[in-house]
Motif scaffolding. Structure first.
Motif, short mmCIF file in Angstrom:
data_model
loop_
_atom_site.label_atom_id
_atom_site.label_comp_id
_atom_site.label_asym_id
_atom_site.label_seq_id
_atom_site.Cartn_x
_atom_site.Cartn_y
_atom_site.Cartn_z
N HIS A 61 15.42 11.81 -71.80
CA HIS A 61 15.72 13.24 -71.58
C HIS A 61 16.38 13.40 -70.22
CE1 HIS A 61 14.18 17.66 -72.06
NE2 HIS A 61 15.08 17.63 -71.09
N HIS A 63 20.11 15.45 -68.28
CA HIS A 63 21.26 16.35 -68.45
C HIS A 63 22.36 15.75 -67.60
CE1 HIS A 63 18.63 19.23 -70.48
NE2 HIS A 63 17.74 18.86 -69.59
N ALA A 215 19.84 15.93 -73.20
CA ALA A 215 18.89 16.78 -73.93
C ALA A 215 19.42 18.15 -74.30
CB ALA A 215 17.59 16.91 -73.14
N LYS A 276 18.79 20.43 -80.32
CA LYS A 276 17.79 20.78 -79.31
C LYS A 276 17.41 22.24 -79.43
CE LYS A 276 15.54 20.92 -75.28
NZ LYS A 276 16.20 20.57 -74.04
N HIS A 358 8.79 17.43 -73.13
CA HIS A 358 7.90 17.84 -72.03
C HIS A 358 6.46 17.70 -72.49
CE1 HIS A 358 11.67 19.10 -70.42
NE2 HIS A 358 11.78 20.12 -71.24
N ASP A 423 14.58 14.17 -67.02
CA ASP A 423 15.04 15.56 -66.94
C ASP A 423 15.99 15.76 -65.75
OD1 ASP A 423 15.30 18.02 -68.11
OD2 ASP A 423 13.32 18.76 -67.58
ZN LIG Z 1 15.69 19.20 -69.80
#
Ligand SMILES: [Zn+2]
Length: 526
Positions: A61, A63, A215, A276, A358, A423
């Protein structure tokens, strides 16, 4: 035919349970040809002098394009900066970059929300930015602070109206018009996205990452990845996630339109195989949905869609041949996601992968359901040890509950497949070695913060490495090509500066990458 490369005299952990350890490895044409076996033909030998080798790491995960753009075109606000320090950072950015049409900063602390909502805040930001459109994203990127020029450009009210003063604080979806306006202003810059993707992938290589899932991916980014791959320039396995409902990022198109177009961007190393969904927000904004509100302000937090809508989306995603990653931070949201998956599985759809993304807070009763329903616990970011985010959680959740975050031991014991993600850029760094160290110790791998977070949930080093290699690849649907060092799979591996199995656990946090190989080529060297 290129000669093969024979790596000898190494301590190789393959993450392949049939042959976990080896001392040599042959790479031919980008593929692992043999483990502890002789090369089949011409080869060159590299003596690794005992170095530790393991599979390339999987970030489930991140970006990456947003992170790449952030590093190339935006500035970082230290998360511990107070209100005045944020303005000082803005002023120096404005002075240092007279050529930028927009001033974009990332990382202010959620603890500044009240200060930013105060009536004088917008004037202060306007003074600091000298009228250039400016947007400053909060650390989680769910909230923004925009100046009047940015509000005007986005068509948002910039002057006080009856009863409601304007502060420039934009909570969750309120900030979307600013993001859309910003994206439009910058879309004209040629190769901007492709360069950002490449920059981010180079950075990931520095941390040993050779496969990852973006993600929340826009069509623009998916096309850039395909074009890079077609030009021979995509040096990682990338799984993209078509955004269904965009709460915060300003992505367009989304939903059915994006699901319909994303498959056309598939290429050798780019797999646009996920969708997503955002099902709730984040606890510090009181937008996470909890089963028991504990009387701490989450009582009216609701999910982004009804159970029925969620179910319809999961069916539509499955029918399109895709898998789904579902953003859930509160335990009520986790349960709603599991309920919907149960209905989809019950309808005979066993093919799609489902990720609860998460999932920091999981009701104990829901833990076995992940395994029963074949749902991946995708744990991200690395908040299973003391740090800024766990601190912020103690401000919004009751003592005793806030620290019961990421029940990884319980999930593994229940037979759940765990994959881990950074993340990034929500987290400062995408370093999976820090994630591995923290999984094992539940202590801050940088040593900056004392203590251990719910230490009963620690996992073993073998389990932590599996989470970041073989299991991560399985969760992303990449286990046919990477995740273990197995003959026939892509030669993706890292050489570390030490053997984690031979060092005290307290030192795991100081490991770093010497070399990263992707498809048989060196893509990073310290
Ligand atoms: Zn994220």
């Amino acid at each position: 035919m290129q000669p093969a490369t024979l790596l000898t005299n190494a301590a190789i952990y393959t993450a392949d349970r049939h042959r976990p350890w080896a001392s040599s490895l042959t790479v031919r044409d980008g593929i692992v040809e043999s483990i502890d076996g002789p090369p089949s033909g011409p080869h060159v030998t590299r003596d690794l002098r005992g170095a530790f080798v393991m599979p390339g790491l999987v970030d489930a995960h991140n970006h990456h394009a947003i992170a790449g753009i952030g590093e190339l075109h935006e500035f970082t606000i230290p998360v511990d900066a107070g209100f005045d320090a944020v303005l000082a950072a803005v002023r120096s950015r404005v002075e240092a970059h007279p050529e930028d049409d927009w001033i974009v900063g990332n990382g202010w602390s959620p603890l500044l929300i009240d200060a930013i909502a105060a009536p004088y805040a917008l004037d202060a930001l306007d003074r600091a930015t000298a009228g250039r459109p400016t947007v400053l994203r909060e650390q989680s990127r769910h909230n923004r602070w925009a100046n009047r020029a940015a509000l005007d450009a986005a068509g948002l009210p910039s002057e006080a109206r009856t009863g409601r003063p304007v502060s420039g604080l934009l909570v969750e979806g309120e900030g979307l018009p600013v993001e859309v306006t910003l994206a439009r202003a910058l879309a004209a810059v040629p190769r901007r996205i492709a360069l950002a993707c490449q920059h981010a992938i180079d950075r990931l290589h520095g941390f040993g990452v050779t496969a990852f899932q973006d993600a929340a991916t826009s069509l623009e980014v998916m096309r850039a990845l395909r074009d890079l791959d077609d030009a021979g320039l995509l040096t990682a396995w990338v799984v993209s996630s078509a955004v269904i409902n965009d709460q915060i990022l300003g992505i367009s198109p989304t939903g059915r339109e994006l699901i319909a177009s994303s498959p056309s961007t598939a290429s050798t190393h780019h797999r646009p195989t996920f969708a997503k969904l955002f099902l709730d927000g984040i606890p510090p904004m009181r937008t996470a949905a909890f089963l028991d509100a504990h009387g701490c302000g989450h009582d009216d937090a609701t999910m982004t869609m009804s159970d029925q809508e969620l179910l319809e989306w999961l069916h539509a995603i499955a029918d399109a041949g895709l898998s789904a990653k579902i953003h859930c931070t509160g335990d009520a949201t986790v349960r709603a996601a599991l309920d919907a998956v149960q209905a989809v599985r019950g309808a005979g759809k066993t093919q799609p992968r489902f990720h609860v993304a998460h999932g920091q807070y999981v009701h104990p009763g829901d833990i076995p359901r992940f395994a029963e329903l074949d749902v991946v616990a995708e744990i991200s970011p690395f908040v299973w040890y003391p740090g800024v985010i766990p601190d912020a959680l103690t401000h919004v959740l009751p003592a005793g509950f806030a620290g019961r975050i990421h029940p990884n031991r319980d999930l593994l014991d229940a037979g759940v497949l765990i994959a881990a993600g950074s993340d990034w850029p929500v987290s400062e760094s995408p370093d999976p070695l820090a994630g591995i160290a923290g999984l094992v110790t539940r202590a801050d791998p940088t040593g900056r913060r004392p203590g251990r977070l719910w230490p009963e949930q620690a996992v073993s080093l073998l389990e932590a490495i599996a989470i970041f290699t073989a299991n991560g690849a399985r969760a992303l649907g990449l286990d046919d090509v990477t995740g273990t060092l197995t003959p026939g799979r892509s030669a993706d591996f890292v050489i570390l500066d030490g053997n984690p199995f031979e060092m005290p656990v307290a030192r795991l946090g100081s490991m770093s990458v010497e070399q990263t190989w992707f498809a048989g080529s060196i893509v990073y060297e310290r």
